[in-house]
Design a protein around this motif. Structure first.
Motif, PDB file in Angstrom:
ATOM      1  N   LYS A   1     -26.645 -58.692  23.661  1.00  0.00           N
ATOM      2  CA  LYS A   1     -27.326 -58.446  24.942  1.00  0.00           C
ATOM      3  C   LYS A   1     -26.461 -57.549  25.827  1.00  0.00           C
ATOM      4  CE  LYS A   1     -29.399 -60.916  28.893  1.00  0.00           C
ATOM      5  NZ  LYS A   1     -30.129 -59.804  29.318  1.00  0.00           N
TER       6      LYS A   1
ATOM      7  N   GLN B   1     -41.655 -52.784  27.292  1.00  0.00           N
ATOM      8  CA  GLN B   1     -40.728 -53.868  27.539  1.00  0.00           C
ATOM      9  C   GLN B   1     -39.311 -53.340  27.366  1.00  0.00           C
ATOM     10  OE1 GLN B   1     -41.698 -56.991  24.863  1.00  0.00           O
ATOM     11  NE2 GLN B   1     -40.512 -58.523  25.940  1.00  0.00           N
TER      12      GLN B   1
ATOM     13  N   VAL C   1     -35.681 -53.548  26.050  1.00  0.00           N
ATOM     14  CA  VAL C   1     -35.096 -54.183  24.867  1.00  0.00           C
ATOM     15  C   VAL C   1     -33.992 -55.189  25.205  1.00  0.00           C
ATOM     16  CG1 VAL C   1     -33.359 -52.391  24.383  1.00  0.00           C
ATOM     17  CG2 VAL C   1     -34.315 -53.727  22.507  1.00  0.00           C
TER      18      VAL C   1
ATOM     19  N   GLU D   1     -33.991 -57.209  27.678  1.00  0.00           N
ATOM     20  CA  GLU D   1     -34.553 -58.361  28.390  1.00  0.00           C
ATOM     21  C   GLU D   1     -35.359 -59.260  27.471  1.00  0.00           C
ATOM     22  OE1 GLU D   1     -36.692 -56.663  31.665  1.00  0.00           O
ATOM     23  OE2 GLU D   1     -34.866 -55.869  32.569  1.00  0.00           O
ATOM     24  N   GLN D   2     -35.093 -59.230  26.206  1.00  0.00           N
ATOM     25  CA  GLN D   2     -35.822 -60.088  25.258  1.00  0.00           C
ATOM     26  C   GLN D   2     -35.293 -61.494  25.272  1.00  0.00           C
ATOM     27  OE1 GLN D   2     -36.015 -58.421  21.345  1.00  0.00           O
ATOM     28  NE2 GLN D   2     -36.828 -56.513  22.087  1.00  0.00           N
TER      29      GLN D   2
END
Length: 160
Positions: free
Chosen positions: A73, A155, A157, A159-160
């Motif tokens: 992340k 979306q 990537v 923030e998954q």
């Protein structure tokens, strides 16, 4: 026979004068956008210097799954930051499980500049990834990919 040789000589001369005419070197290609070329710092061929990075498996890959997920992340957030700053024009993973995990293309002039940027990556700092850097020459249009990508991205990537 002399007439044939003389005619051939004239024809070759005409061909060479057309082929190597200095005025041909200054012709501007149809569709050329001087303003955009200047903005993107393109050379006369529409190209720019970059540094390409191959992200490879690092020597430290024994993190637990939570630590590895957090590093991933933070790695993705770093990519976004570098792209927003205009230093990273392209990034992405490879889908196989090989030694090379992905690529970056940095919009910088030197390997040293790219090296400094790679050292901001949490996955590099942790030893999970290492970078192999190479000078590269590619289309100046690559500098527009991030803006175009934002128009396609539903979306984020990281923030998954």
């Amino acid at each position: 026979m002399k007439l044939f040789k003389y005619g051939l000589f004239i024809a070759m001369g005409m061909l060479l004068s057309c082929r190597f005419n200095p005025s041909n070197e200054n012709k501007i290609k149809k569709g050329y956008n001087a303003e955009l070329a200047t903005k993107l710092k393109a050379d006369q061929y529409g190209m720019s210097k970059y540094v390409m990075a191959f992200l490879k498996r690092g020597p430290v890959r024994n993190q637990d799954s939570i630590t590895a997920a957090n590093l991933q992340k933070a790695h993705l957030e770093n990519i976004e930051r570098l792209a927003e700053e205009g230093k990273l024009v392209l990034a992405g993973p490879f889908f196989d499980d090989g030694e090379i995990r992905g690529i970056y293309i940095f919009d910088v002039e030197t390997i040293e500049e790219a090296q400094t940027l790679t050292q901001t990556d949490p996955a590099i700092k942790a030893g999970r990834l290492v970078m192999e850097l190479h000078p590269w020459y590619g289309s100046a249009a690559l500098k527009q990919i991030n803006e175009l990508h934002k128009t396609l991205q539903k979306q984020n990537v990281s923030e998954q």
